[in-house]
Design a protein around this motif. Structure first.
Motif, PDB file in Angstrom:
ATOM      1  N   HIS A  92       0.856  -1.181   0.000  1.00  0.00           N
ATOM      2  CA  HIS A  92       0.000   0.000   0.000  1.00  0.00           C
ATOM      3  C   HIS A  92       0.893   1.232   0.000  1.00  0.00           C
ATOM      4  O   HIS A  92       1.808   1.345   0.817  1.00  0.00           O
ATOM      5  CB  HIS A  92      -0.914   0.009   1.228  1.00  0.00           C
ATOM      6  N   GLU A  93       0.638   2.162  -0.936  1.00  0.00           N
ATOM      7  CA  GLU A  93       1.411   3.402  -1.036  1.00  0.00           C
ATOM      8  C   GLU A  93       0.539   4.582  -0.659  1.00  0.00           C
ATOM      9  O   GLU A  93      -0.651   4.634  -0.979  1.00  0.00           O
ATOM     10  CB  GLU A  93       1.945   3.583  -2.456  1.00  0.00           C
ATOM     11  N   ASP A  94       1.157   5.553   0.037  1.00  0.00           N
ATOM     12  CA  ASP A  94       0.407   6.722   0.463  1.00  0.00           C
ATOM     13  C   ASP A  94       1.375   7.895   0.616  1.00  0.00           C
ATOM     14  O   ASP A  94       2.590   7.707   0.708  1.00  0.00           O
ATOM     15  CB  ASP A  94      -0.319   6.456   1.785  1.00  0.00           C
ATOM     16  N   PHE A  95       0.809   9.094   0.655  1.00  0.00           N
ATOM     17  CA  PHE A  95       1.573  10.307   0.948  1.00  0.00           C
ATOM     18  C   PHE A  95       1.080  10.822   2.290  1.00  0.00           C
ATOM     19  O   PHE A  95      -0.124  11.025   2.493  1.00  0.00           O
ATOM     20  CB  PHE A  95       1.380  11.345  -0.160  1.00  0.00           C
ATOM     21  N   ILE A  96       2.000  11.005   3.214  1.00  0.00           N
ATOM     22  CA  ILE A  96       1.621  11.377   4.575  1.00  0.00           C
ATOM     23  C   ILE A  96       2.334  12.660   4.970  1.00  0.00           C
ATOM     24  O   ILE A  96       3.339  13.052   4.374  1.00  0.00           O
ATOM     25  CB  ILE A  96       1.941  10.247   5.584  1.00  0.00           C
ATOM     26  N   ASP A  97       1.783  13.302   5.989  1.00  0.00           N
ATOM     27  CA  ASP A  97       2.330  14.570   6.483  1.00  0.00           C
ATOM     28  C   ASP A  97       2.769  14.379   7.922  1.00  0.00           C
ATOM     29  O   ASP A  97       1.976  13.978   8.766  1.00  0.00           O
ATOM     30  CB  ASP A  97       1.266  15.663   6.392  1.00  0.00           C
ATOM     31  N   ARG A  98       4.036  14.655   8.174  1.00  0.00           N
ATOM     32  CA  ARG A  98       4.574  14.551   9.536  1.00  0.00           C
ATOM     33  C   ARG A  98       4.922  15.949  10.029  1.00  0.00           C
ATOM     34  O   ARG A  98       6.038  16.421   9.884  1.00  0.00           O
ATOM     35  CB  ARG A  98       5.818  13.658   9.541  1.00  0.00           C
ATOM     36  N   GLY A  99       3.907  16.628  10.571  1.00  0.00           N
ATOM     37  CA  GLY A  99       4.118  17.969  11.088  1.00  0.00           C
ATOM     38  C   GLY A  99       4.604  18.942  10.023  1.00  0.00           C
ATOM     39  O   GLY A  99       5.451  19.790  10.303  1.00  0.00           O
TER      40      GLY A  99
ATOM     41  N   LEU B 180       6.133  17.946   7.237  1.00  0.00           N
ATOM     42  CA  LEU B 180       7.136  17.256   6.426  1.00  0.00           C
ATOM     43  C   LEU B 180       6.430  16.230   5.544  1.00  0.00           C
ATOM     44  O   LEU B 180       5.916  15.233   6.042  1.00  0.00           O
ATOM     45  CB  LEU B 180       8.162  16.559   7.328  1.00  0.00           C
ATOM     46  N   PRO B 181       6.392  16.443   4.227  1.00  0.00           N
ATOM     47  CA  PRO B 181       5.705  15.487   3.347  1.00  0.00           C
ATOM     48  C   PRO B 181       6.571  14.261   3.077  1.00  0.00           C
ATOM     49  O   PRO B 181       7.765  14.369   2.795  1.00  0.00           O
ATOM     50  CB  PRO B 181       5.479  16.302   2.063  1.00  0.00           C
TER      51      PRO B 181
ATOM     52  N   VAL C 188      10.350   4.831   2.668  1.00  0.00           N
ATOM     53  CA  VAL C 188      10.005   6.231   2.916  1.00  0.00           C
ATOM     54  C   VAL C 188      10.923   7.122   2.093  1.00  0.00           C
ATOM     55  O   VAL C 188      12.119   6.835   1.943  1.00  0.00           O
ATOM     56  CB  VAL C 188      10.154   6.583   4.416  1.00  0.00           C
ATOM     57  N   ALA C 189      10.369   8.234   1.568  1.00  0.00           N
ATOM     58  CA  ALA C 189      11.172   9.255   0.896  1.00  0.00           C
ATOM     59  C   ALA C 189      10.636  10.624   1.283  1.00  0.00           C
ATOM     60  O   ALA C 189       9.415  10.854   1.257  1.00  0.00           O
ATOM     61  CB  ALA C 189      11.114   9.086  -0.621  1.00  0.00           C
ATOM     62  N   THR C 190      11.522  11.537   1.685  1.00  0.00           N
ATOM     63  CA  THR C 190      11.111  12.914   1.956  1.00  0.00           C
ATOM     64  C   THR C 190      10.880  13.639   0.627  1.00  0.00           C
ATOM     65  O   THR C 190      11.563  13.376  -0.365  1.00  0.00           O
ATOM     66  CB  THR C 190      12.179  13.657   2.768  1.00  0.00           C
ATOM     67  N   LEU C 191       9.921  14.578   0.635  1.00  0.00           N
ATOM     68  CA  LEU C 191       9.511  15.242  -0.608  1.00  0.00           C
ATOM     69  C   LEU C 191       9.518  16.767  -0.494  1.00  0.00           C
ATOM     70  O   LEU C 191       8.956  17.466  -1.347  1.00  0.00           O
ATOM     71  CB  LEU C 191       8.097  14.794  -1.004  1.00  0.00           C
ATOM     72  N   ASP C 192      10.165  17.320   0.506  1.00  0.00           N
ATOM     73  CA  ASP C 192      10.070  18.760   0.742  1.00  0.00           C
ATOM     74  C   ASP C 192      11.086  19.582  -0.035  1.00  0.00           C
ATOM     75  O   ASP C 192      10.918  20.789  -0.189  1.00  0.00           O
ATOM     76  CB  ASP C 192      10.239  19.044   2.236  1.00  0.00           C
TER      77      ASP C 192
ATOM     78  N   HIS D 227       5.525   2.926  14.240  1.00  0.00           N
ATOM     79  CA  HIS D 227       6.625   3.424  15.070  1.00  0.00           C
ATOM     80  C   HIS D 227       7.741   4.006  14.197  1.00  0.00           C
ATOM     81  O   HIS D 227       8.299   5.073  14.522  1.00  0.00           O
ATOM     82  CB  HIS D 227       7.159   2.268  15.920  1.00  0.00           C
ATOM     83  N   TYR D 228       8.017   3.352  13.093  1.00  0.00           N
ATOM     84  CA  TYR D 228       9.071   3.832  12.193  1.00  0.00           C
ATOM     85  C   TYR D 228       8.648   5.114  11.483  1.00  0.00           C
ATOM     86  O   TYR D 228       9.408   6.092  11.431  1.00  0.00           O
ATOM     87  CB  TYR D 228       9.386   2.739  11.176  1.00  0.00           C
ATOM     88  N   LEU D 229       7.450   5.151  10.940  1.00  0.00           N
ATOM     89  CA  LEU D 229       6.996   6.329  10.208  1.00  0.00           C
ATOM     90  C   LEU D 229       6.887   7.560  11.109  1.00  0.00           C
ATOM     91  O   LEU D 229       7.201   8.683  10.695  1.00  0.00           O
ATOM     92  CB  LEU D 229       5.646   6.046   9.548  1.00  0.00           C
TER      93      LEU D 229
END
Length: 445
Positions: A371-378, A380-381, A404-408, A434-436
């Protein structure tokens, strides 16, 4: 270690493996006769006293005399109970319809044996002579009392049948417990060879202090023993057990369920290292039961600068045809400011697509479900992919991988990967979360 058709399996990672990074399968050329070396009077005394309690464990094809693997073992009761490694008897434990076990003493007496109980987490097996009357004629090796602690440098004597050429004694020293091993293992400064797995390691009084299990293939005089306390406990639990009659997969599953829960709890409880990247909080575990290695590759042509961190466990659980029960964490930092936005974007995306999964045989695991998704961590995309595969012979156990890959940033970024093998589905999801959740901005000062 066992021999199978001239293959010497050294159990004890990979940065091994049960030798995995400690232990890794390695092909062996036909062995030369071992070079003769001086044997001390103490070694001779220990060997002479223990010789009658030593056995070679042979796995043979059912109804034939052909052996498929050999290892070592030793008698621990007058009733014919024996201790060896699980990996020595794995074929017979997992395919009892195809294999039998035979013990051979140092003076050549053969007898059929049965498996009573397994401890796969410590790579141990408890066996017993199938003929109780014959077994009663044997003496047993005593265990050293747990209260008598080993001292650094204390002399030890490992016994077994190396390379199927004859029983031998190997002198070495106690060097404490292995650092960062998930389960306790003794660091034995001595040379173990294929075929010695399951043999005893004795002190100068002839008492069992360990069980041969593995050696490092990339070093000299670096070998590993299972502490005798686990063998003694296995004997106490299984002394009166009925022999295993069916394939031992349910036993392995039950013990792996306990292992994966302990692994999950310990991994989450230890938290993450601080200051792992100047821009992001990147999940890197502390060096408690994992080893982390870093590398840097600055571009020589004005292109992409690259840094990498790999954290892996030495401990892996042997399951016969594969190993499992470990976690690993990796991240890669990319700096493409010399490349420009378009060229960096192409290289960065290609690196993410290049990730693949361990291709086990289809009879061992299902195909991965991702499953692939785009998430926001405060703010940080992140681009995240979570994949899960089920084990076919270990019900309720799964492998999970998180990418995981950062996209900012258009010219820099971090990609990470987390893998957990042999965990329950709830714990797979718990570990992935926990990792994400560990990804974040570095707080501004």
């Amino acid at each position: 270690m066992r021999l199978i058709h001239a293959l010497a399996f050294v159990l004890c990672g990979a940065i091994t493996a049960p030798v995995m990074a400690q232990t890794a399968p390695a092909k062996a050329a036909p062995p030369d006769p071992p070079a003769s070396a001086p044997v001390s009077l103490s070694a001779r005394k220990v060997y002479e006293q223990a010789r009658s309690q030593l056995v070679q464990i042979r796995t043979v094809l059912k109804g034939q005399a052909s052996q498929t693997s050999v290892g070592s073992g030793f008698l621990v009761s007058a009733q014919g109970h024996m201790i060896t490694n699980f990996h020595v008897v794995a074929e017979a434990a997992l395919q009892p319809e195809r294999h039998d076990l035979v013990s051979v003493t140092a003076d050549g007496r053969e007898a059929p044996v049965k498996i009573l109980m397994l401890d796969v987490l410590h790579d141990l097996a408890l066996l017993k002579m199938a003929d109780a009357k014959a077994a009663a004629t044997f003496d047993a090796l005593p265990f050293r009392p747990e209260g008598q602690k080993l001292a650094q440098g204390e002399r030890m004597y490992s016994l077994g049948n190396p390379l199927d050429v004859g029983f031998a004694v190997i002198e070495g020293n106690y060097n404490g417990l292995v650092e960062r091993s998930f389960y306790p293992q003794i660091f034995f400064a001595g040379s173990l060879s294929g075929g010695m797995s399951g043999g005893p390691a004795l002190d100068q009084e002839g008492r069992v202090i360990g069980v041969n299990v593995a050696r490092r293939v990339d070093g000299e005089q670096v070998s590993f023993l299972v502490p005798a306390t686990f063998a003694s406990a296995l004997l106490a639990r299984g002394r009166d057990a009925a022999p295993l009659a069916l394939p031992a997969w349910p036993v392995l599953t039950e013990q792996m369920m306990a292992h994966q829960q302990l692994l999950t709890d310990r991994f989450i409880a230890q938290g993450w290292k601080l200051a792992t990247h100047p821009r992001y909080q990147v999940p890197v575990p502390p060096d408690r039961f994992m080893r982390c290695w870093g590398s840097s590759e600055p571009s020589r042509t004005g292109g992409l600068d690259f840094e990498r961190s790999d954290c892996v466990m030495d401990t892996r659980i042997f399951m016969g045809e594969f190993t499992t029960g470990a976690v690993s964490v990796r991240h890669e930092s990319y700096d493409g400011r010399k490349l420009g936005t378009l060229r960096f974007s192409a290289r960065y995306a290609q690196s993410f697509r290049n990730e693949h999964f361990d291709r086990r045989r289809p009879d061992q695991q299902t195909r991965p479900q991702c499953h692939e998704d785009f998430i926001d961590r405060g703010g940080l995309p992140l681009r995240a992919v979570v994949c899960v595969r089920a084990y076919k012979k270990l019900p309720k156990l799964y492998d999970v991988s998180v990418l995981v890959a950062t996209l900012d940033e258009p010219k820099t970024g971090v990609q990470g990967r987390f893998d957990a093998q042999g965990v329950s589905y709830p714990n797979a999801m718990k570990l992935a979360q926990h990792y994400l959740e560990a990804y974040a901005w570095v707080p501004s000062r």
